[in-house]
Design a protein around this motif. Structure first.
Motif, short mmCIF file in Angstrom:
data_model
loop_
_atom_site.label_atom_id
_atom_site.label_comp_id
_atom_site.label_asym_id
_atom_site.label_seq_id
_atom_site.Cartn_x
_atom_site.Cartn_y
_atom_site.Cartn_z
N THR A 11 0.89 -0.96 0.29
CA THR A 11 0.39 0.08 -0.43
C THR A 11 1.30 1.31 -0.35
O THR A 11 2.01 1.02 0.40
CB THR A 11 -0.95 0.19 1.60
OG1 THR A 11 -0.07 0.28 2.79
CG2 THR A 11 -1.62 -1.36 1.17
N THR A 12 0.21 2.00 -0.03
CA THR A 12 1.03 3.86 0.22
C THR A 12 0.98 4.17 1.65
O THR A 12 1.84 5.04 1.67
CB THR A 12 -0.16 5.07 -0.77
OG1 THR A 12 -0.82 4.72 -0.42
CG2 THR A 12 0.03 4.52 -2.77
N GLY A 13 0.11 3.85 2.19
CA GLY A 13 0.39 4.22 3.62
C GLY A 13 -0.34 3.70 4.94
O GLY A 13 -0.13 1.76 4.12
N LEU A 14 -0.32 3.31 5.49
CA LEU A 14 -1.11 2.30 6.81
C LEU A 14 -1.99 2.44 6.94
O LEU A 14 -3.29 1.85 8.09
CB LEU A 14 -0.36 2.90 8.47
CG LEU A 14 1.82 2.12 8.08
CD1 LEU A 14 2.03 3.20 9.21
CD2 LEU A 14 1.98 1.74 8.04
N ASP A 15 -2.74 3.29 6.47
CA ASP A 15 -4.28 3.70 6.96
C ASP A 15 -5.61 4.11 5.95
O ASP A 15 -5.15 5.67 5.16
CB ASP A 15 -5.05 5.05 7.94
CG ASP A 15 -5.76 5.01 8.33
OD1 ASP A 15 -6.63 4.00 8.13
OD2 ASP A 15 -5.89 5.88 9.59
N PRO A 16 -5.99 3.46 5.23
CA PRO A 16 -6.96 3.94 4.14
C PRO A 16 -7.99 4.40 4.72
O PRO A 16 -8.29 5.50 3.70
CB PRO A 16 -7.89 2.25 3.87
CG PRO A 16 -7.46 1.54 4.74
CD PRO A 16 -6.24 1.69 5.24
N ALA A 17 -8.31 5.05 5.43
CA ALA A 17 -9.54 6.19 5.79
C ALA A 17 -8.31 7.19 6.17
O ALA A 17 -9.87 8.40 5.62
CB ALA A 17 -9.78 6.34 7.43
N THR A 18 -7.59 7.23 5.99
CA THR A 18 -6.37 8.70 5.29
C THR A 18 -6.33 8.75 4.11
O THR A 18 -5.47 10.10 3.55
CB THR A 18 -5.61 9.14 6.40
OG1 THR A 18 -4.46 7.61 5.90
CG2 THR A 18 -5.81 8.71 7.70
N GLY A 19 -7.16 7.81 3.15
CA GLY A 19 -6.09 8.48 1.67
C GLY A 19 -5.50 6.89 1.00
O GLY A 19 -5.18 7.48 -0.21
N ASP A 20 -4.98 6.40 1.83
CA ASP A 20 -4.05 5.02 1.16
C ASP A 20 -4.60 4.38 0.33
O ASP A 20 -5.27 3.98 1.09
CB ASP A 20 -3.02 5.02 2.56
CG ASP A 20 -2.10 5.32 3.15
OD1 ASP A 20 -1.46 6.31 2.33
OD2 ASP A 20 -2.39 6.01 4.89
N ARG A 21 -4.29 3.53 -0.86
CA ARG A 21 -4.13 2.91 -1.35
C ARG A 21 -3.63 2.00 -1.98
O ARG A 21 -2.46 1.68 -1.34
CB ARG A 21 -4.33 3.96 -2.36
CG ARG A 21 -5.50 4.98 -2.94
CD ARG A 21 -6.92 4.56 -2.59
NE ARG A 21 -7.42 4.19 -3.15
CZ ARG A 21 -7.56 4.83 -4.68
NH1 ARG A 21 -7.51 5.62 -5.27
NH2 ARG A 21 -8.34 3.49 -5.64
N VAL A 22 -4.66 0.42 -2.25
CA VAL A 22 -3.44 -0.49 -2.38
C VAL A 22 -3.06 -0.39 -4.14
O VAL A 22 -3.19 0.03 -4.46
CB VAL A 22 -4.95 -1.49 -2.33
CG1 VAL A 22 -3.73 -2.33 -3.47
CG2 VAL A 22 -4.85 -2.06 -1.43
#
Length: 224
Positions: A11-22
Protein backbone atom coordinates in the motif's frame (compact mmCIF):
# COMPACT_ATOMS: atom_id res chain seq x y z
CA UNK A 1 -10.68 -31.11 -0.16
CA UNK A 2 -10.63 -27.70 1.50
CA UNK A 3 -9.65 -24.72 -0.67
CA UNK A 4 -8.33 -21.56 0.92
CA UNK A 5 -6.63 -18.41 -0.31
CA UNK A 6 -3.53 -16.84 1.17
CA UNK A 7 -3.12 -13.20 0.20
CA UNK A 8 -1.08 -10.05 0.82
CA UNK A 9 -1.17 -6.39 -0.18
CA UNK A 10 1.29 -3.53 -0.51
CA UNK A 11 0.00 0.00 0.00
CA UNK A 12 0.90 3.68 -0.09
CA UNK A 13 0.70 3.89 3.70
CA UNK A 14 -0.90 2.50 6.84
CA UNK A 15 -4.48 3.81 6.90
CA UNK A 16 -7.11 3.62 4.14
CA UNK A 17 -9.27 6.03 6.14
CA UNK A 18 -6.75 8.81 5.46
CA UNK A 19 -6.55 8.13 1.72
CA UNK A 20 -3.89 5.43 1.51
CA UNK A 21 -4.43 2.99 -1.37
CA UNK A 22 -3.49 -0.52 -2.46
CA UNK A 23 -0.68 -0.73 -5.04
CA UNK A 24 -0.18 -4.52 -5.21
CA UNK A 25 -2.26 -7.63 -4.48
CA UNK A 26 -1.05 -11.21 -4.56
CA UNK A 27 -3.00 -14.33 -3.69
CA UNK A 28 -2.09 -18.03 -3.66
CA UNK A 29 -4.48 -20.96 -3.83
CA UNK A 30 -4.10 -23.64 -1.16
CA UNK A 31 -5.73 -27.05 -1.33
CA UNK A 32 -5.60 -29.01 1.90
CA UNK A 33 -3.38 -26.21 3.30
CA UNK A 34 -0.70 -26.74 0.61
CA UNK A 35 0.03 -24.37 -2.33
CA UNK A 36 -1.17 -25.56 -5.74
CA UNK A 37 0.88 -23.07 -7.78
CA UNK A 38 -2.27 -21.27 -8.90
CA UNK A 39 -1.99 -17.57 -8.08
CA UNK A 40 -3.34 -14.08 -8.71
CA UNK A 41 -0.95 -11.11 -8.85
CA UNK A 42 -1.43 -7.55 -10.03
CA UNK A 43 0.22 -4.14 -9.67
CA UNK A 44 -2.24 -1.27 -9.32
CA UNK A 45 -2.23 2.44 -10.10
CA UNK A 46 -3.12 3.99 -6.70
CA UNK A 47 -4.36 7.24 -8.28
CA UNK A 48 -2.23 9.22 -5.80
CA UNK A 49 1.39 9.77 -4.78
CA UNK A 50 3.52 7.20 -2.96
CA UNK A 51 5.35 8.65 0.07
CA UNK A 52 9.09 7.99 0.29
CA UNK A 53 8.70 6.07 3.55
CA UNK A 54 6.33 3.63 1.82
CA UNK A 55 8.73 3.23 -1.11
CA UNK A 56 11.50 2.32 1.34
CA UNK A 57 9.33 -0.59 2.56
CA UNK A 58 8.17 -2.12 -0.73
CA UNK A 59 10.43 -0.50 -3.33
CA UNK A 60 7.69 0.84 -5.60
CA UNK A 61 7.57 4.41 -6.89
CA UNK A 62 4.71 6.02 -8.78
CA UNK A 63 6.71 5.65 -11.99
CA UNK A 64 6.75 1.86 -11.49
CA UNK A 65 2.94 1.85 -11.52
CA UNK A 66 2.42 4.15 -14.47
CA UNK A 67 0.00 2.51 -16.91
CA UNK A 68 -1.05 -0.20 -14.46
CA UNK A 69 -4.79 -0.87 -14.00
CA UNK A 70 -6.80 0.86 -11.30
CA UNK A 71 -8.30 -1.26 -8.53
CA UNK A 72 -11.81 -0.99 -9.97
CA UNK A 73 -10.51 -2.61 -13.16
CA UNK A 74 -9.12 -5.69 -11.38
CA UNK A 75 -11.66 -6.06 -8.57
CA UNK A 76 -13.90 -8.56 -10.38
CA UNK A 77 -10.95 -10.79 -11.33
CA UNK A 78 -9.68 -10.75 -7.74
CA UNK A 79 -13.11 -11.63 -6.35
CA UNK A 80 -13.49 -14.44 -8.88
CA UNK A 81 -10.11 -15.89 -7.87
CA UNK A 82 -10.79 -15.88 -4.11
CA UNK A 83 -14.37 -17.14 -4.48
CA UNK A 84 -16.10 -17.78 -1.16
CA UNK A 85 -13.13 -19.54 0.44
CA UNK A 86 -11.26 -18.88 3.65
CA UNK A 87 -8.81 -15.96 3.43
CA UNK A 88 -5.43 -16.21 5.16
CA UNK A 89 -3.04 -13.31 5.76
CA UNK A 90 -0.39 -12.17 8.23
CA UNK A 91 -1.80 -9.29 10.28
CA UNK A 92 -4.95 -9.95 8.27
CA UNK A 93 -6.94 -7.03 9.67
CA UNK A 94 -4.58 -4.67 7.86
CA UNK A 95 -5.08 -6.39 4.48
CA UNK A 96 -8.83 -6.85 4.98
CA UNK A 97 -9.16 -3.16 5.90
CA UNK A 98 -7.41 -1.99 2.73
CA UNK A 99 -9.12 -4.44 0.38
CA UNK A 100 -12.54 -3.66 1.82
CA UNK A 101 -11.93 0.08 1.45
CA UNK A 102 -10.99 -0.48 -2.19
CA UNK A 103 -13.97 -2.76 -2.81
CA UNK A 104 -16.34 -0.19 -1.32
CA UNK A 105 -14.83 2.54 -3.49
CA UNK A 106 -15.29 0.31 -6.56
CA UNK A 107 -18.93 -0.48 -5.72
CA UNK A 108 -18.45 -4.05 -4.49
CA UNK A 109 -19.49 -5.71 -1.23
CA UNK A 110 -16.74 -5.92 1.40
CA UNK A 111 -15.11 -9.21 2.34
CA UNK A 112 -16.82 -11.00 5.22
CA UNK A 113 -14.52 -10.80 8.25
CA UNK A 114 -15.72 -14.28 9.25
CA UNK A 115 -13.57 -15.62 6.38
CA UNK A 116 -10.41 -14.23 7.96
CA UNK A 117 -7.58 -16.43 9.26
CA UNK A 118 -4.77 -14.38 10.77
CA UNK A 119 -1.41 -16.15 10.92
CA UNK A 120 -0.14 -13.43 13.27
CA UNK A 121 -2.76 -14.48 15.84
CA UNK A 122 -1.80 -18.11 15.30
CA UNK A 123 1.88 -17.35 15.81
CA UNK A 124 1.26 -15.26 18.93
CA UNK A 125 -0.65 -18.13 20.49
CA UNK A 126 2.05 -20.65 19.63
CA UNK A 127 5.02 -18.40 20.47
CA UNK A 128 3.77 -15.99 23.17
CA UNK A 129 6.11 -13.14 23.97
CA UNK A 130 8.37 -13.85 20.99
CA UNK A 131 8.87 -11.87 17.75
CA UNK A 132 6.22 -13.07 15.29
CA UNK A 133 6.80 -10.95 12.20
CA UNK A 134 6.94 -12.82 8.90
CA UNK A 135 10.74 -12.49 8.90
CA UNK A 136 10.98 -13.85 12.45
CA UNK A 137 8.75 -16.81 11.66
CA UNK A 138 10.68 -17.62 8.49
CA UNK A 139 13.92 -17.71 10.50
CA UNK A 140 12.26 -19.82 13.20
CA UNK A 141 11.01 -22.38 10.69
CA UNK A 142 14.10 -22.33 8.46
CA UNK A 143 12.36 -20.69 5.48
CA UNK A 144 14.82 -19.09 3.02
CA UNK A 145 14.65 -15.28 3.25
CA UNK A 146 17.51 -14.48 0.87
CA UNK A 147 15.22 -13.05 -1.85
CA UNK A 148 13.34 -10.72 0.53
CA UNK A 149 15.21 -7.44 0.18
CA UNK A 150 11.98 -5.39 0.22
CA UNK A 151 8.34 -6.24 0.90
CA UNK A 152 6.77 -7.78 -2.19
CA UNK A 153 3.24 -9.15 -2.06
CA UNK A 154 3.81 -12.22 -4.24
CA UNK A 155 7.08 -13.19 -2.55
CA UNK A 156 5.56 -12.56 0.88
CA UNK A 157 2.67 -14.86 -0.02
CA UNK A 158 5.08 -17.63 -1.00
CA UNK A 159 7.03 -17.21 2.25
CA UNK A 160 3.84 -17.10 4.30
CA UNK A 161 2.60 -20.27 2.59
CA UNK A 162 5.64 -22.12 3.98
CA UNK A 163 5.14 -20.54 7.41
CA UNK A 164 1.43 -21.40 7.39
CA UNK A 165 2.17 -25.04 6.65
CA UNK A 166 4.47 -25.13 9.69
CA UNK A 167 1.93 -23.37 11.90
CA UNK A 168 -0.62 -25.98 10.87
CA UNK A 169 1.68 -28.85 11.83
CA UNK A 170 4.09 -29.32 8.93
CA UNK A 171 3.89 -30.66 5.40
CA UNK A 172 3.03 -34.21 6.47
CA UNK A 173 0.10 -33.38 8.73
CA UNK A 174 -2.41 -34.90 6.31
CA UNK A 175 -0.37 -37.65 4.65
CA UNK A 176 -1.32 -41.28 4.98
CA UNK A 177 -4.62 -40.56 6.65
CA UNK A 178 -7.02 -40.96 3.75
CA UNK A 179 -8.24 -44.03 1.90
CA UNK A 180 -8.12 -44.09 -1.89
CA UNK A 181 -10.95 -42.01 -3.26
CA UNK A 182 -11.61 -40.45 0.14
CA UNK A 183 -11.15 -36.89 1.35
CA UNK A 184 -7.96 -35.84 3.10
CA UNK A 185 -8.52 -34.41 6.55
CA UNK A 186 -7.68 -30.73 6.95
CA UNK A 187 -6.21 -29.23 10.08
CA UNK A 188 -8.30 -26.28 11.24
CA UNK A 189 -6.94 -23.62 13.55
CA UNK A 190 -9.43 -23.56 16.40
CA UNK A 191 -8.02 -21.08 18.88
CA UNK A 192 -7.13 -21.61 22.55
CA UNK A 193 -10.66 -22.27 23.79
CA UNK A 194 -11.11 -25.23 21.43
CA UNK A 195 -7.66 -26.82 21.54
CA UNK A 196 -7.66 -30.63 21.92
CA UNK A 197 -4.92 -32.67 23.56
CA UNK A 198 -4.12 -35.86 21.65
CA UNK A 199 -2.62 -38.62 23.82
CA UNK A 200 -0.55 -41.31 22.08
CA UNK A 201 -0.76 -44.73 23.77
CA UNK A 202 1.82 -47.38 22.70
CA UNK A 203 0.59 -50.81 21.66
CA UNK A 204 1.61 -53.97 23.60
CA UNK A 205 3.95 -54.91 20.71
CA UNK A 206 5.63 -51.49 20.88
CA UNK A 207 6.04 -51.81 24.66
CA UNK A 208 7.57 -55.27 24.27
CA UNK A 209 10.00 -54.01 21.61
CA UNK A 210 11.01 -51.14 23.87
CA UNK A 211 11.58 -53.49 26.84
CA UNK A 212 13.72 -55.79 24.70
CA UNK A 213 15.81 -52.81 23.57
CA UNK A 214 16.29 -51.50 27.10
CA UNK A 215 17.32 -54.98 28.35
CA UNK A 216 20.29 -54.85 25.98
CA UNK A 217 21.61 -51.65 27.57
CA UNK A 218 24.17 -51.56 30.38
CA UNK A 219 22.58 -50.14 33.54
CA UNK A 220 19.75 -48.25 31.76
CA UNK A 221 18.28 -45.31 33.65
CA UNK A 222 14.76 -46.29 32.52
CA UNK A 223 14.73 -49.41 34.72
CA UNK A 224 14.21 -49.14 38.49
Amino acid sequence: MKRSILFDTETTGLDPATGDRVIEIAALELIGDLPTGNNFHVLIDPERDIPEEATRVHGFTLADLEGKPKFAEVASAFLAFIGDDELIAHNARFDFGFVNAELKRAGHKPLDMARMVDTLDMARERFPGMPNSLDALCRRFGVDLSARTTHNALLDCKLLADVYVELMGGRQHGLGLVAEGGQAPSVVYQGPSQRRVVRVVPTPAELAAHTAFVDKLSDPVWKA
